[in-house]
Enzyme design. Structure first.
Site, PDB file in Angstrom:
ATOM      1  N   ALA A  25      35.239  33.341  70.462  1.00  0.00           N
ATOM      2  CA  ALA A  25      34.829  32.054  69.897  1.00  0.00           C
ATOM      3  C   ALA A  25      34.631  32.208  68.401  1.00  0.00           C
ATOM      4  CB  ALA A  25      33.531  31.563  70.557  1.00  0.00           C
ATOM      5  N   VAL A  26      34.698  31.064  67.711  1.00  0.00           N
ATOM      6  CA  VAL A  26      34.472  31.019  66.269  1.00  0.00           C
ATOM      7  C   VAL A  26      33.334  30.056  65.993  1.00  0.00           C
ATOM      8  CG1 VAL A  26      35.459  30.493  64.017  1.00  0.00           C
ATOM      9  CG2 VAL A  26      36.899  31.484  65.796  1.00  0.00           C
ATOM     10  N   GLY A  27      32.349  30.489  65.234  1.00  0.00           N
ATOM     11  CA  GLY A  27      31.212  29.652  64.878  1.00  0.00           C
ATOM     12  C   GLY A  27      31.157  29.405  63.391  1.00  0.00           C
ATOM     13  N   MET A  29      29.043  30.661  61.251  1.00  0.00           N
ATOM     14  CA  MET A  29      28.666  31.827  60.469  1.00  0.00           C
ATOM     15  C   MET A  29      29.410  33.085  60.885  1.00  0.00           C
ATOM     16  SD  MET A  29      24.530  31.256  60.148  1.00  0.00           S
ATOM     17  CE  MET A  29      24.305  32.936  60.596  1.00  0.00           C
ATOM     18  N   ALA A  30      29.952  33.127  62.097  1.00  0.00           N
ATOM     19  CA  ALA A  30      30.534  34.375  62.586  1.00  0.00           C
ATOM     20  C   ALA A  30      31.596  34.085  63.639  1.00  0.00           C
ATOM     21  CB  ALA A  30      29.440  35.267  63.179  1.00  0.00           C
ATOM     22  N   THR A  31      32.388  35.115  63.924  1.00  0.00           N
ATOM     23  CA  THR A  31      33.376  35.089  64.996  1.00  0.00           C
ATOM     24  C   THR A  31      32.946  36.105  66.045  1.00  0.00           C
ATOM     25  OG1 THR A  31      35.136  34.507  63.450  1.00  0.00           O
ATOM     26  CG2 THR A  31      35.813  35.383  65.586  1.00  0.00           C
ATOM     27  N   VAL A  32      33.074  35.737  67.314  1.00  0.00           N
ATOM     28  CA  VAL A  32      32.684  36.628  68.409  1.00  0.00           C
ATOM     29  C   VAL A  32      33.948  37.158  69.083  1.00  0.00           C
ATOM     30  CG1 VAL A  32      31.362  36.865  70.539  1.00  0.00           C
ATOM     31  CG2 VAL A  32      30.565  35.318  68.752  1.00  0.00           C
ATOM     32  N   ASP A 141      17.694  27.163  67.338  1.00  0.00           N
ATOM     33  CA  ASP A 141      19.063  26.645  67.427  1.00  0.00           C
ATOM     34  C   ASP A 141      19.501  26.545  68.892  1.00  0.00           C
ATOM     35  OD1 ASP A 141      21.373  25.595  66.336  1.00  0.00           O
ATOM     36  OD2 ASP A 141      22.352  27.532  66.105  1.00  0.00           O
TER      37      ASP A 141
END
Length: 641
Positions: A25-27, A29-32, A141
């Site tokens: 996944a892509v958020g 602030m970061a990519t997982v 969050d």
């Protein structure tokens, strides 16, 4: 789209340890990523901060705070954090890998959930948050994207990146509020502050969304959502899904109250209320099937698009009190004003006939409406009975008792038991002619694909066979197995013949070949060491630089892996060759006191041995004369009298 062509991290070994295998996944602030810890041979999730943010010390600090905060919460409903580090411009967290999906995926695919499922998910979320609140931490969050649902049904809360200690200042030093607009509590928007009750508020919004399939304050833009959040209460879910129990309306109202003082004090208190509500509701109230909701077209496979309400964003601390359109010029209506006869104007002629024609049209329209109402209510139409979740026989009987015909179609369903009704056309309560036909969609049960037997098959071919069977090749782990050729599959997880849903991942266990104990070659010549390792079935790599050591020059100073380590055929052993001992000039300590002489020799890199003839404590001789050279680390004997 093949992300491996676009993502430079896929296939890369981060920090010399974590091999990145796939993007999850892509958020904001970061990519997982899914990755393999090559040191411990386990699959984990790797959360890598976007390089553009890694230069910002505050974001890096927040990342590190997530690792420390989550590591404090050893709870079965919290995603564990194993490690934190950096590699060049990449800052990462190594976390527990949960195979499954997010609550957002579930809501996007299914829409509203039955109350029982919604409350059970919420209880697991509150158990995790309760552990955080008891530890003095606030998540800040909470949203469906951060609720993970494993294939085994486990629910875990992730992404403690915004967590703050309850007794610390909770507004950002920059005067910004960090969070997701749709789930921010009013006090977070107005004052930038958050305590445990802000998490409680977010849980109320998530509960509303699970019960209705929609957010309580849709607005299209963050500014509109903020305005509605500050000025409107969260509506009762039964206003969207008629028939929901009043206790659920009350639970949402208390949990998502605009005044934080009216909410439960923390997740522990809310968890007790949720359990009480669930126990008080009857089974039919808990298992009520909500109407299907259309999937959200704006959300892609990696999450909401940039600018969406569901992204974690930075917002001004103080939201404007006026609505988004305040200050805009008033719109001028372009609709014609109703015709009004002017005094003294003759009523004859074309203009005089228009009001008469309009009146006639209005009368005819009223008559048409009246006839339509009479026709609909005169027995020509009836309503489709509710038969969802009934058995096929029960549903047919209910349709026949309503005076209707039926036809049956069948389709697979992941959620409805085989032989029970998934849907009807027309839907429940919709009008249908008294002699009409209702289409009953009967569940075939979950669609399942049988896992093929790929034992003994090379890894690449095994992946092809899984794909041909409609399954996804999953994570690969490796084990020693003398009976299976190196690089071929030992077994699959789940095992061959097991039924899995189409597209599900199947893990592969691949053979490392026969187990080999690495021989000890330290102290042997380079040629002899290479021969022994090669005969054992191992590859040899020699370091380009030689090092000083106690071993004789030209012999092996050290090896990796070392003696007794277990390797597989074809694994590489790295050798470092010795330059011999490092020769160091010996200080002259003749005439010094014992303590001073010892210190001088040790500072030069030698061990010291003392022999005493008398007890005056002055050195009169040394085993290696001052100015001569001796191996660093060797022992110098001094005589004292």
């Amino acid at each position: 789209m093949d992300t491996t062509l676009q993502d430079p991290l896929i296939g890369h070994v981060l920090d010399g340890r974590y091999r990145v295998e796939a993007r999850i996944a892509v958020g904001g602030m970061a990519t997982v990523y899914r990755a393999l810890d090559t040191r411990l041979d386990r699959v984990l999730a790797l959360k890598v901060m976007h390089p553009s943010l890694a230069a910002d010390a505050s974001f890096v600090d927040r990342f590190i705070r997530e690792a420390k905060s989550a590591a404090r919460l050893a709870h079965p409903n919290v995603v564990g954090v194993f490690d934190q580090g950096s590699d060049g411009s990449y800052v990462y967290l190594a976390m527990e890998y949960v195979e499954g999906c997010t609550l957002r995926d579930v809501l996007r695919e299914r829409g509203a959930l039955p109350p029982r499922a919604a409350l059970e998910i919420l209880e697991a979320v509150l158990a995790a948050l309760g552990a955080a609140h008891l530890a003095g931490l606030v998540h800040r969050d909470v949203k469906p994207e951060n609720v993970l649902i494993g294939d085994d049904g486990r629910v875990k809360v992730a992404d403690f990146g915004l967590v703050r200690a309850v007794d610390q200042q909770t507004s950002a030093s920059t005067g910004a509020v960090l969070g997701t607009v749709s789930y921010l509590a009013p006090e977070q928007i107005e004052h930038g502050t958050a305590d445990a009750r802000a998490d409680v508020y977010a849980c109320g919004v998530v509960l509303y969304e699970m019960l209705t399939g929609a957010k309580p304050h849709p607005g299209g833009t963050p500014a509109r959502v903020i305005h509605r959040r500050l000025n409107e209460d969260v509506p009762p879910p039964s206003a969207v899904v008629p028939g929901l129990a009043a206790a659920l309306d009350g639970l949402v109202a208390r949990t998502a109250a605009r005044d934080p003082g009216l909410r439960p004090a923390d997740a522990v208190g809310l968890l007790a209320e949720v359990r009480a509500v669930r126990e008080a509701l009857a089974d039919e109230q808990l298992d009520a099937v909500p109407p299907a909701a259309a999937p959200d077209p704006a959300a892609g496979p990696d999450g909401p698009p940039p600018g969406s309400e569901d992204r974690t964003t930075v917002l001004p601390r103080r939201a404007p009190a006026a609505p988004p359109d305040a200050g805009a010029p008033e719109r001028t209506s372009v609709l014609p004003a109703p015709a009004v006869p002017r005094a003294g104007r003759p009523r004859g002629g074309p203009r005089g006939r228009r009001p008469v024609a309009a009146a006639v049209a209005a009368v005819l329209l009223l008559l048409g409406v009246a006839l339509g109402v009479w026709y609909i209510n005169s027995g020509q139409f009836t309503r489709t009975p509710g038969v969802l979740s009934m058995t096929e026989a029960e549903a047919k009987r209910a349709v026949e008792e309503a005076g209707l015909e039926w036809r049956v179609v069948r389709e697979h369903s992941e959620t409805v038991e085989r032989g029970r009704i998934v849907a009807t056309d027309p839907g429940r309560g919709e009008r249908i002619r008294g002699n009409g036909t209702v289409t009953l969609t009967v569940s075939r049960g979950p669609e399942r694909v049988e896992v093929p037997d790929v034992a003994g098959v090379p890894l690449a071919e095994a992946r092809e066979r899984l794909a041909d069977a409609g399954l996804a090749p999953g994570m690969v782990t490796r084990e020693f197995d003398a009976d299976v050729e190196r690089g071929s599959v030992i077994r699959t997880k789940p095992e061959a013949g097991t039924g899995r849903r189409p597209g599900a991942a199947v893990a592969l266990v691949v053979s490392k070949g026969e187990r080999i104990e690495v021989p000890d070659v330290v102290g042997e010549s380079e040629g002899t060491a290479r021969q022994r390792l090669t005969e054992a079935g191992l590859e040899v790599e020699v370091a380009p630089e030689r090092v000083f050591s106690e071993e004789e020059a030209g012999t092996v100073a050290r090896q990796s892996p070392g003696e007794g380590a277990v390797a597989a055929e074809g694994d590489t052993v790295r050798l470092t060759v010795s330059k011999g001992p490092e020769m160091v000039e010996v200080p002259d300590v003749d005439g010094m006191g014992e303590d001073e002489a010892r210190r001088v020799l040790e500072d030069a890199g030698f061990e010291v041995k003392v022999r005493r003839l008398f007890f005056t404590g002055t050195v009169f001789d040394q085993s290696v004369g001052g100015g001569d050279r001796a191996p660093r680390g060797s022992t110098i004997t001094i005589w004292v009298r």
